[in-house]
Design an enzyme around this catalytic site. Structure first.
Site, PDB file in Angstrom:
ATOM      1  CE  LYS A 106      -3.732  -2.470   2.340  1.00  0.00           C
ATOM      2  NZ  LYS A 106      -4.357  -2.818   3.634  1.00  0.00           N
ATOM      3  CD  GLN A 135      -3.078  -4.299   6.802  1.00  0.00           C
ATOM      4  OE1 GLN A 135      -2.959  -3.340   6.044  1.00  0.00           O
ATOM      5  NE2 GLN A 135      -3.877  -5.318   6.516  1.00  0.00           N
ATOM      6  CG  ASP A 178      -9.263  -0.066   5.700  1.00  0.00           C
ATOM      7  OD1 ASP A 178      -9.136  -0.410   4.510  1.00  0.00           O
ATOM      8  OD2 ASP A 178      -8.548  -0.496   6.617  1.00  0.00           O
TER       9      ASP A 178
END
Ligand code: NAP
Length: 291
Positions: free
Chosen positions: A52, A96, A119
C-alpha cells in the site's frame, strides 16, 4: 471464458488516480496523505502495508507508516489515531488488521474520524453505505463493483449469490450490489455456514462472489453454466512443484469452474490488486479530489 484481469484494471485505476492527484496538487499545493498504523510483526500485514505504501509512492501521495510493537497498549494506538485525526497533512488513516488480541478492534475502528475512514469500516461509513448514501466504501467490495463495471458486466436484474458474510467482504458487497442504482440493482442472496446445502444457492447464481476463506470451496458441480465468478479468496496451499513449496489459490476451484463459467477472476491477479487501487481512490476522495 473471459478472464477478468484485476491486475490490468487496478493499474488503470492507479494511473487515473495518479493523474488526478497531480491535478489536485496543482490546484491545492499539496498531495493527499495517508497514514498507516502497523502493529506487531504479522508477515502478511507487513507485506500489505508495504504494497500500500508503494502504491502511494508510485501515485505521488504523501504517506507515513507508524510501526508499533505487538505489546503496545490500546490507549497508545488510540492516541496515535487521535494525532492523525488532527494532522492536516493526513487525509486517510489505515490501521492494518488484525490487531493483537488485547486491543479492541472495534474501538480502534471507531476512533478514526469518519472523514479519514479510507478503509470504510467505521459504523458511520457502513451506515451510509447501507442506506445508499455516498461514503467511503470498503476497498475489497468496492474493487469488486469496479471490476464488474470495467468488464461491462452489469449486475442489474441478475441474481448475485455471495458466499460469506464477513463485515469486510460478504455483507458490504451484498449491500452495495442490492442498491437501487447503476452498476448495482441486483437480486442478492447471502449464503454462509447456516445454509444446509450451499450448492442449492450457488447453482442459482448469475454472478457468484466467493468470500469463504477456504481453498477451492466452490467446485464446477456447484455452479450453473455461464456464471460470472468473482473469487475473493486468498489461500496458501502446499505445492511441491512451486519454488517455495506453496502457492496461492482462491476459494474457487479455478480449473474446474473455468470449464463452465463465462467470466472469472483469477487468483492471484483478480480481486487482490483491486483492494489497493480502491484505497488510493478513497484517499484521493478523503483529500477532496476526485477521478
Ligand atoms: P471470514 O471473515 O473468514 O468469513 C468467511 C465467511 O465464509 C463466513 O461468513 C463463513 O460463514 C463463510 N463460510 C466459511 N466456510 C463456509 C462453508 N463451507 N460454506 C458456506 N459458508 C462458509 O473471511 P473474509 O475476511 O470475508 O475473507 C474471505 C476470503 O477472502 C479469505 O480467503 C480472505 O483471505 C480473502 N480476502 C481477500 C481480500 C483481497 O483480495 N484483498 C480482502 C479480504 C479478504 P459464517 O459466518 O457462518 O462463519
Amino acid at each position: 471464458m473471459i478472464i477478468i484481469d484485476g491486475k490490468k484494471i487496478s493499474q488503470d485505476i492507479k494511473n487515473e488516480v495518479k493523474i488526478a492527484a497531480g491535478k489536485f496538487n496543482l490546484e491545492n499545493g499539496f498531495f493527499p496523505g495517508l497514514a498507516f498504523i502497523l502493529v506487531g510483526e504479522n508477515p502478511a500485514s507487513q507485506s500489505y502495508v508495504k504494497s500500500k505504501g508503494k502504491a502511494c509512492e508510485d501515485i505521488g501521495f504523501y504517506s507515513v507508516t507508524e510501526r508499533l510493537p505487538a505489546t503496545v497498549s490500546e490507549h497508545e494506538v488510540l492516541s496515535l489515531i487521535g494525532r492523525f485525526n488532527n494532522d492536516s497533512k493526513i487525509h486517510g488513516i489505515l490501521v492494518q488488521l488484525p490487531l493483537p488480541k488485547h486491543i479492541n478492534e472495534q474501538r480502534v475502528i471507531e476512533a478514526i474520524s469518519p472523514l479519514k475512514d479510507v478503509d470504510g469500516f467505521h459504523p458511520a461509513s457502513v451506515g451510509k453505505m447501507m442506506i445508499g448514501i455516498d461514503t467511503f466504501f470498503p476497498c475489497t467490495p468496492y474493487g469488486i463493483v469496479e471490476l464488474l463495471k470495467r468488464s461491462n458486466i452489469d449486475p442489474s436484474g441478475k441474481h448475485v449469490v455471495v458466499v460469506g458474510r464477513s463485515n469486510i467482504v460478504g455483507k458490504p458487497i451484498a449491500n452495495m450490489l442490492v442498491q437501487k442504482k447503476e452498476w448495482a440493482n441486483a437480486v442478492v442472496t447471502i449464503a454462509h455456514t447456516g445454509a444446509k446445502d450451499i450448492s442449492y444457492y450457488t447453482k442459482q447464481a448469475d454472478i457468484l462472489i466467493a468470500a469463504v476463506g477456504k481453498a477451492k470451496a466452490i467446485t464446477k458441480e456447484m455452479v450453473k453454466p455461464g456464471v460470472v465468478v468473482i473469487d475473493v479468496g486468498i489461500n496458501r496451499i502446499e505445492d511441491s512443484s512451486a519454488k517455495n513449496g506453496t502457492r496461492l489459490v482462491g476459494d474457487v476451484d479455478y480449473d474446474g469452474v473455468k470449464e463452465v463459467a463465462s467470466a472469472m477472476t483469477p487468483v492471484p491477479g483478480g480481486v487482490g490488486p483491486m483492494t489497493i487501487a480502491m484505497l488510493m481512490v478513497n484517499t484521493l476522495k478523503a483529500a477532496g479530489g476526485k477521478l
